[in-house]
Scaffold this active site. Structure first.
Site, PDB file in Angstrom:
ATOM      1  N   ASP A   1       0.853  -1.202   0.000  1.00 51.78           N
ATOM      2  CA  ASP A   1       0.000   0.000   0.000  1.00 51.78           C
ATOM      3  C   ASP A   1       0.886   1.248   0.000  1.00 51.78           C
ATOM      4  O   ASP A   1       0.590   2.265  -0.649  1.00 51.78           O
ATOM      5  CB  ASP A   1      -0.915  -0.007   1.239  1.00 51.78           C
ATOM      6  CG  ASP A   1      -2.261   0.658   0.974  1.00 51.78           C
ATOM      7  OD1 ASP A   1      -2.254   1.763   0.412  1.00 51.78           O
ATOM      8  OD2 ASP A   1      -3.307   0.094   1.331  1.00 51.78           O
TER       9      ASP A   1
ATOM     10  N   HIS B   1       1.780   3.031  -3.234  1.00 52.40           N
ATOM     11  CA  HIS B   1       0.929   4.082  -3.830  1.00 52.40           C
ATOM     12  C   HIS B   1       1.481   5.458  -3.456  1.00 52.40           C
ATOM     13  O   HIS B   1       1.580   6.354  -4.292  1.00 52.40           O
ATOM     14  CB  HIS B   1      -0.505   3.978  -3.312  1.00 52.40           C
ATOM     15  CG  HIS B   1      -1.263   2.777  -3.775  1.00 52.40           C
ATOM     16  ND1 HIS B   1      -1.562   2.539  -5.098  1.00 52.40           N
ATOM     17  CD2 HIS B   1      -1.837   1.759  -3.087  1.00 52.40           C
ATOM     18  CE1 HIS B   1      -2.273   1.423  -5.200  1.00 52.40           C
ATOM     19  NE2 HIS B   1      -2.455   0.926  -3.989  1.00 52.40           N
TER      20      HIS B   1
ATOM     21  N   HIS C   1      -8.556  -3.857   7.258  1.00 49.49           N
ATOM     22  CA  HIS C   1      -7.541  -2.971   6.651  1.00 49.49           C
ATOM     23  C   HIS C   1      -8.101  -1.555   6.675  1.00 49.49           C
ATOM     24  O   HIS C   1      -9.174  -1.306   6.116  1.00 49.49           O
ATOM     25  CB  HIS C   1      -7.296  -3.444   5.221  1.00 49.49           C
ATOM     26  CG  HIS C   1      -6.420  -2.569   4.372  1.00 49.49           C
ATOM     27  ND1 HIS C   1      -5.093  -2.850   4.107  1.00 49.49           N
ATOM     28  CD2 HIS C   1      -6.683  -1.431   3.671  1.00 49.49           C
ATOM     29  CE1 HIS C   1      -4.588  -1.945   3.289  1.00 49.49           C
ATOM     30  NE2 HIS C   1      -5.534  -1.057   3.005  1.00 49.49           N
TER      31      HIS C   1
ATOM     32  N   HIS D   1      -7.699   2.889   6.464  1.00 54.44           N
ATOM     33  CA  HIS D   1      -6.947   4.065   5.977  1.00 54.44           C
ATOM     34  C   HIS D   1      -7.213   5.218   6.936  1.00 54.44           C
ATOM     35  O   HIS D   1      -8.267   5.298   7.572  1.00 54.44           O
ATOM     36  CB  HIS D   1      -7.330   4.412   4.533  1.00 54.44           C
ATOM     37  CG  HIS D   1      -6.585   3.565   3.544  1.00 54.44           C
ATOM     38  ND1 HIS D   1      -5.364   3.919   3.039  1.00 54.44           N
ATOM     39  CD2 HIS D   1      -6.873   2.340   3.026  1.00 54.44           C
ATOM     40  CE1 HIS D   1      -4.933   2.960   2.225  1.00 54.44           C
ATOM     41  NE2 HIS D   1      -5.827   1.987   2.199  1.00 54.44           N
TER      42      HIS D   1
ATOM     43  N   TYR E   1     -11.608   5.969  -3.238  1.00 54.83           N
ATOM     44  CA  TYR E   1     -10.512   4.987  -3.193  1.00 54.83           C
ATOM     45  C   TYR E   1      -9.205   5.739  -2.880  1.00 54.83           C
ATOM     46  O   TYR E   1      -8.820   6.656  -3.618  1.00 54.83           O
ATOM     47  CB  TYR E   1     -10.465   4.370  -4.581  1.00 54.83           C
ATOM     48  CG  TYR E   1      -9.705   3.099  -4.755  1.00 54.83           C
ATOM     49  CD1 TYR E   1      -9.950   1.982  -3.963  1.00 54.83           C
ATOM     50  CD2 TYR E   1      -8.774   2.977  -5.781  1.00 54.83           C
ATOM     51  CE1 TYR E   1      -9.277   0.800  -4.175  1.00 54.83           C
ATOM     52  CE2 TYR E   1      -8.094   1.796  -6.008  1.00 54.83           C
ATOM     53  CZ  TYR E   1      -8.351   0.716  -5.191  1.00 54.83           C
ATOM     54  OH  TYR E   1      -7.680  -0.453  -5.419  1.00 54.83           O
TER      55      TYR E   1
HETATM   56  C1  LIG Z   1      -5.211  -2.347  -4.489  1.00 56.39           C
HETATM   57  C2  LIG Z   1      -5.599  -1.550  -3.259  1.00 56.39           C
HETATM   58  O1  LIG Z   1      -4.618  -0.607  -2.987  1.00 56.39           O
HETATM   59  C3  LIG Z   1      -5.890  -2.481  -2.105  1.00 56.39           C
HETATM   60  C4  LIG Z   1      -6.028  -1.739  -0.831  1.00 56.39           C
HETATM   61  O2  LIG Z   1      -5.097  -1.664  -0.055  1.00 56.39           O
HETATM   62  C5  LIG Z   1      -7.269  -1.028  -0.544  1.00 56.39           C
HETATM   63  O3  LIG Z   1      -8.263  -1.194  -1.261  1.00 56.39           O
HETATM   64  O4  LIG Z   1      -7.262  -0.268   0.441  1.00 56.39           O
HETATM   65 MN   LIG Z   2      -5.294   0.140   1.214  1.00 57.69          MN
END
Ligand SMILES: C[C@H](O)CC(=O)C(=O)O
Ligand SMILES: [Mn+2]
Length: 338
Positions: free
Chosen positions: A15, A18, A197, A199, A288
């Site tokens: 991650d 990114h 998971h 964020h 996202y």
């Molecule tokens: C491909 C994405 O980055 C997977 C992930 O970590 C998310 O959806 O959060």
């Molecule tokens: Mn993620």
């Protein structure tokens, strides 16, 4: 809450890719992987941010190939399990077979939260080949706990031994996490673990991860210094500190994680990974997280405000895989056609 040790999966080098525009070098990864292993991390995930096969114009070109990253870290990991992420359609079973040559023990097969059915073959293949096989349901704020359960049951039926609720946009509050994790824990077989998971976009990653543990999650994703898409992921060192205070059993060493975060990861960051006006919009609008850098680039190119792009992406309910729509949205804003 279960009293078993919580399994931590580190995503600094997946991650976190990114946030680094996929530019970690193989040396960076080798050094960070060794530190994580020495700190007692349970599972260490590497690859392009979008997983195996992510290296592309659509998702961003990485500095090295998946094979080069896997080779660089595999010799540095002595105790932890090495993991890869695979989004069916971006990565293939062929890519997974290639990754298995580097001794991976875990694969996380990742789909949008309503599309578990596309993971059937990948999960079945992974399980048949003895991998720790995790289903990873992204953008889980977009559906109700009951709908999430249906998708998780599909992944369980294909052979997943763990299913994650993935808050890709950092949009959930602790109550939303509790509702989803407890619904999954109740519905899945006791032999199937539940993971979470987070964020950090609404500054809730640690609180949400604790809510997940209290609702029955046995696996939690973390990253050093929180390096990850958007405002990042749950900081490993902070989660371990809070778990210690709450007497939640975790294996990793607090000082070693904090040293790795401060000495190895923060100095390598190309920009502060934090809750700022842009990443906050991601969490607020339910976008996202990995759209952040793409939206910033489109904003600069077409002379529009990144926040407007992000809010519009949220309004249009764009999901992972629709990165090309970021340009469309920027152009619409620039041309006043919204
Ligand atoms: C491909 C994405 O980055 C997977 C992930 O970590 C998310 O959806 O959060
Ligand atoms: Mn993620």
């Amino acid at each position: 809450m279960n009293n078993h040790k919580i399994i931590l999966t580190d995503v600094t080098m997946r991650d976190g890719m990114h946030a680094m525009a996929h530019q970690f070098s193989t040396d960076d990864m080798a050094i960070i992987a060794q530190a994580l292993d020495e700190a007692g991390m349970d599972i260490i995930e590497v690859t392009h941010g979008d997983g195996l096969g992510g290296h592309s114009l659509q998702y961003g070109l990485a500095k090295h190939t998946d094979a080069e990253y896997l080779e660089a870290v595999s010799s540095k990991i002595k105790k932890a399990k090495l993991s890869v992420l695979l989004i069916p359609g971006i990565g293939t079973i062929h890519d997974l077979k290639a990754a298995m040559k580097y001794g991976i023990k875990t694969v996380r097969v990742c789909t949008h939260c309503t599309e578990a059915d596309v993971s059937a073959q990948h999960i079945a293949f992974a399980r048949e080949n003895g991998l720790d096989t995790v289903g990873f349901l992204m953008m889980c704020h977009m559906i109700s706990p009951a709908e999430l359960v249906k998708q998780a049951k599909l992944m369980e039926s294909y052979g997943a031994n763990c299913v994650y609720a993935t808050d890709s946009s950092g949009n959930l509050t602790p109550a939303g996490v509790t509702a989803r994790i407890s619904a999954l824990r109740e519905a899945l077989s006791p032999a199937v673990q539940v993971g979470f998971h987070a964020h950090e976009n609404l500054s809730l990653s640690v609180a949400n991860s604790i809510a997940a543990i209290e609702a029955g999650a046995g696996r939690i994703d973390v990253s050093l210094a929180g390096l990850g898409a958007g405002a990042g992921n749950t900081p490993a060192e902070a989660l371990v500190a809070v778990c210690r205070k709450l007497e939640i059993p975790v294996g990793a060493d607090l000082y070693k994680l904090a040293d790795a975060a401060d000495k190895l990861v923060r100095p390598r960051m190309t920009h502060p990974v934090q809750v700022d006006g842009k990443s906050l919009m991601i969490g607020y609008a339910g976008v996202y997280s990995s759209f952040l850098l793409h939206a910033e680039r489109a904003a600069a190119r077409y002379g529009v405000d990144t926040r407007d792009i992000l809010l519009e992406l949220g309004r249009r309910k764009m999901v992972g895989g629709q990165e090309d729509m970021i340009i469309d949205v920027a152009l619409d804003i620039a041309n006043h056609v919204r």
